[in-house]
Design an enzyme around this catalytic site. Sequence first.
Site, short mmCIF file in Angstrom:
data_model
loop_
_atom_site.label_atom_id
_atom_site.label_comp_id
_atom_site.label_asym_id
_atom_site.label_seq_id
_atom_site.Cartn_x
_atom_site.Cartn_y
_atom_site.Cartn_z
N HIS A 285 -62.87 -40.03 49.71
CA HIS A 285 -62.09 -39.56 48.56
C HIS A 285 -63.08 -38.78 47.69
O HIS A 285 -64.27 -39.13 47.64
CB HIS A 285 -61.57 -40.69 47.69
CG HIS A 285 -60.68 -41.69 48.37
ND1 HIS A 285 -61.16 -42.77 49.04
CD2 HIS A 285 -59.33 -41.77 48.42
CE1 HIS A 285 -60.15 -43.49 49.50
NE2 HIS A 285 -59.02 -42.91 49.14
N ASP B 249 -65.35 -40.91 45.68
CA ASP B 249 -66.34 -41.72 46.42
C ASP B 249 -67.68 -41.00 46.42
O ASP B 249 -68.73 -41.63 46.42
CB ASP B 249 -65.94 -41.91 47.89
CG ASP B 249 -64.59 -42.57 48.05
OD1 ASP B 249 -64.16 -43.26 47.13
OD2 ASP B 249 -63.97 -42.37 49.12
C1 XUL Z 1 -55.35 -47.84 50.90
C2 XUL Z 1 -55.86 -46.92 51.94
C3 XUL Z 1 -56.62 -45.74 51.44
C4 XUL Z 1 -56.37 -44.49 52.22
C5 XUL Z 1 -57.02 -43.27 51.65
O1 XUL Z 1 -54.64 -48.91 51.39
O2 XUL Z 1 -55.70 -47.15 53.11
O3 XUL Z 1 -57.97 -46.06 51.44
O4 XUL Z 1 -56.80 -44.62 53.53
O5 XUL Z 1 -56.64 -43.02 50.36
#
Ligand code: XUL
Length: 442
Positions: free
Chosen positions: A107, A110
């Site tokens: 993300h 992150d």
């Molecule tokens: C949350 C989840 C996230 C997504 C990316 O449950 O799986 O980490 O993979 O936003």
Amino acid sequence: MSITTGNQLYFPQVPAIVYEGPGSDNPFAFRWYDASRVVAGKPMREHLRFACAYWHSFCGSGADPFGAPTHLFAWNNKPDALDRARDKMDAAFEFITKLGLPYYCFHDVDLIDFTDDIADNEKRLQAITTYALEKQKSSGVKLLWGTANLFSHIRYMNGAATNPDFKVVAHAGAQVKAALDATMALGGENYVFWGGREGYMSLLNTNMKREQEHMARFLHLAKDYARQQGFTGNFFIEPKPCEPTKHQYDYDAATVIGFLREYDLLADFKLNIEVNHATLAGHTFQHELQVAADQGMLGSMDANRGDYQNGWDTDQFPNNIHELTEAMLIILEAGGFAGGGINFDAKIRRNSTDPEDLFHAHIGAMDSFARALLCADAILQQSEYRSLRAQRYASFDTGEGQQFEQGKLSLTDLRRLAETYGEPPLTSGRQEYFENIINRFI
Ligand code: XUL
Ligand code: CO
């Protein structure tokens, strides 16, 4: 793949992990994952396309609603955000290259801490992206997908693209634009949307239809922007039925596919199926994979596992060979992922506090998938699994059954035929026999 790091090593006690075979008792070796071993026509590494999830492995603190962080790692110590982000990236790339993971996923937040200043966040992201590009080039590690975190900041408490306040939708747009730019700058192969709070806590205060139309509009804008910039990768939607909201619009694979079809997004989007999200939706992981595969929509996977006794998203590392073998059967029969791979969206436990624990978690998970791949391939090549399943439908291969499939029979024809057939014999579904085939090859 060479091992690249900054000056400091974060896992000096851990060697590069290599394949030593099932007989090895070395905890820092693979027993099943032999990256270059050819299975069903291509090397394991190309089937599995493993990725490290930056958020769990390098941002997760071990904190839970009942207690403070327990993962106190050395890459989080510096006062300056960019210095800290670089240290974290050094640690991540040391880890990724020592494991031989070909990919990583992130993300935006992150990679580097964000403030509330849009222009400053863009600058921060660009700075760490420049650093990431150097690390990628010198190591050969690639970006499987990027995404924007549209659920942690307080402004997203009522959703991001589906927020009833347009100002919040605009902020979500600014963040996705920057995350797309970073993903494209890093040669990211895909871009993910997980609708973290795109849903409702109460239907009483929610105009569901309007929110879903906004989500579709938002996805179109993001897709159009990226395509205009020359992005040729896939967009993935990651279904999840609930948590953090009571109900999330991307409930499960079938719901998302219906949504993409309704809003004319099928051509650009595929699915990223996550194990623990499937089980939260009351499905098996295999069910979600099969629904996606049957529609040609199986893009990628977030690998983890839930806990059979707990209802929530525990995101444990995968280790159930039987379940993974069933999953790999579906993936192999589908011809693999459309652009994606296996991203370890899993976290070590709060009380797993040794730096080595992150390695043990990934080694075990990679070995479990490798073993499942070998089992599934053997089942498809050597067993009667496929032919037995096909035989169950043999009555549709010729004669009246075939005419039915071809749309050549009417309801009146079915009545006439039923009378001539008389009562059909009972035909066993042989479920236990099928289950034994799986165990025979494990
Ligand atoms: C949350 C989840 C996230 C997504 C990316 O449950 O799986 O980490 O993979 O936003
Ligand atoms: Co996920």
